[in-house]
Design an enzyme around this catalytic site. Structure first.
Site, PDB file in Angstrom:
ATOM      1  N   GLN A   1      -5.120  -2.164   9.508  1.00 15.10           N
ATOM      2  CA  GLN A   1      -4.708  -3.366   8.778  1.00 15.10           C
ATOM      3  C   GLN A   1      -5.239  -4.596   9.514  1.00 15.10           C
ATOM      4  O   GLN A   1      -4.924  -4.814  10.683  1.00 15.10           O
ATOM      5  CB  GLN A   1      -3.173  -3.408   8.668  1.00 15.10           C
ATOM      6  CG  GLN A   1      -2.648  -4.561   7.827  1.00 15.10           C
ATOM      7  CD  GLN A   1      -3.092  -4.477   6.365  1.00 15.10           C
ATOM      8  OE1 GLN A   1      -3.033  -3.431   5.742  1.00 15.10           O
ATOM      9  NE2 GLN A   1      -3.569  -5.595   5.830  1.00 15.10           N
TER      10      GLN A   1
ATOM     11  N   LYS B   1       0.834  -1.207   0.000  1.00 16.34           N
ATOM     12  CA  LYS B   1       0.000   0.000   0.000  1.00 16.34           C
ATOM     13  C   LYS B   1       0.868   1.256   0.000  1.00 16.34           C
ATOM     14  O   LYS B   1       0.584   2.218  -0.715  1.00 16.34           O
ATOM     15  CB  LYS B   1      -0.952  -0.023   1.207  1.00 16.34           C
ATOM     16  CG  LYS B   1      -2.051  -1.075   1.047  1.00 16.34           C
ATOM     17  CD  LYS B   1      -2.830  -1.321   2.327  1.00 16.34           C
ATOM     18  CE  LYS B   1      -3.782  -2.503   2.126  1.00 16.34           C
ATOM     19  NZ  LYS B   1      -4.379  -2.970   3.371  1.00 16.34           N
TER      20      LYS B   1
ATOM     21  N   ASP C   1     -11.786   2.028   3.914  1.00 16.66           N
ATOM     22  CA  ASP C   1     -11.968   0.583   3.718  1.00 16.66           C
ATOM     23  C   ASP C   1     -13.453   0.235   3.660  1.00 16.66           C
ATOM     24  O   ASP C   1     -13.820  -0.894   3.328  1.00 16.66           O
ATOM     25  CB  ASP C   1     -11.306  -0.207   4.858  1.00 16.66           C
ATOM     26  CG  ASP C   1     -10.002  -0.880   4.424  1.00 16.66           C
ATOM     27  OD1 ASP C   1      -9.763  -0.964   3.194  1.00 16.66           O
ATOM     28  OD2 ASP C   1      -9.236  -1.319   5.299  1.00 16.66           O
TER      29      ASP C   1
END
Ligand code: NAP
Length: 288
Positions: free
Chosen positions: A92, A48, A115
């Site tokens: 994460q 990322k 997300d």
């Protein structure tokens, strides 16, 4: 057989995002909260960061120890929520079972939840309303299909897997796009029969080579979401060969199906690119 090349599509998305970001005086910033130290998380975060930096985005890596308390995680997220220079925040996953994942995700301000896993964004997806963020893997699957001109409206889509991260949001998004959706899972009876019935088959089971030639039929579109690191032969005394393996036995099905996304190089790169598309949308909304 058409190879659904996620790397190629990712690179095109990167080019478009780079050009947009170049024009911004203030750069978009993504904060990635890592809790603990797994190799898997480190690899995903590195991907990322590399992608973000390649398109001109700032990436802030907030690394918390495995022993961190939930209050400390919530405080770190609260700080990022209040920081106007941060436009998107992700945690994460997976994180330790000792922490309340839902409470932590819920703490992210909905407008920074790139997300798309918090309840505000999931509800927007549930209700098929605009203005939210679609989880990155789901958005990546939709973009990959769209890029190759594969329409989903009216098609029979089977998704194997019902996780909150992949299976469920993907089912909702495809339903919103007018597909006829079936979700299979570990209790599905005759799973092979169900998978063969699909026009578009999406596998997110986390079971290497789960889908083999008897599970597919002629001309199907197959999207392999699975990523499993499989340890093979020892290369020397200390290091063993590790291969990234999908949920589909590629060689077994490649001469039967009409199109397939490879692993690696299919949904994985699309997921990273989609996260940054969400970030750029968040940035533009916060600056409009
Ligand atoms: P997960 O939370 O473990 O969910 C797996 C799902 O597969 C569950 O719903 C499970 O059913 C179902 N399943 C397991 N065994 C099955 C079987 N034998 N038959 C039918 N269904 C079965 O995993 P996830 O987070 O969704 O991830 C799935 C895979 O995608 C993993 O390999 C993960 O690494 C990968 N992934 C890839 C990306 C990417 O960017 N490419 C992103 C996220 C995840 P039950 O609900 O009944 O247990």
């Amino acid at each position: 057989m058409i190879l659904l090349d996620g790397k190629k599509v990712r690179d095109e998305i990167a080019q478009t995002l780079r050009a947009r970001i170049f024009a911004y005086a203030v750069k978009p910033k993504l904060a990635i909260v890592q809790i603990g130290d797994t190799q898997e998380s480190a690899t995903y975060i590195k991907q990322k960061k590399l992608f973000g930096e390649s398109i001109g985005v700032l990436v802030e890596h907030v690394h918390l120890q495995e022993t961190v308390s939930e209050q400390e995680v919530l405080a770190a997220i609260g700080k990022l929520n209040r920081d106007a220079s941060v436009h998107g925040i992700i945690v994460q996953l997976p994180i330790s079972d000792t922490l309340d994942k839902d409470a932590i995700i819920e703490a992210i301000a909905p407008q920074k939840d790139v997300d798309g896993l918090g309840s505000v964004n999931i509800k927007l997806l549930w209700e098929n309303k605009a203005g939210g963020y679609i989880p990155a893997t789901t958005r990546g699957i939709l973009s990959l299909l769209a890029y190759y001109g594969i329409s989903v409206a009216g098609k029979r889509v089977v998704i194997v897997g019902r996780s909150f991260l992949v299976g469920k949001p993907t089912a909702l998004a495809l339903l919103n796009a007018d597909a006829t959706v079936t979700v299979a899972h570990s209790k599905t009876v005759n799973c092979s029969e169900v998978t063969r019935s699909a026009d578009i088959l999406i596998i997110a089971a986390g079971k290497p080579h789960f889908i083999q030639k008897d599970d597919v039929r002629e001309g199907q579109i197959v999207i392999d979401v699975g990523i499993t690191a499989v340890t093979g032969e020892k290369l020397n005394d200390e290091v063993a060969e590790v291969t990234i393996t999908g949920d589909v036995h590629f060689d077994d099905v490649k001469d039967i199906v009409g199109a397939i996304s490879p692993v690696p190089g299919g949904v994985g790169p699309m997921t990273v690119a989609s996260l940054f598309q969400n970030l750029v949308s968040a940035y533009e909304r916060q600056n409009s």
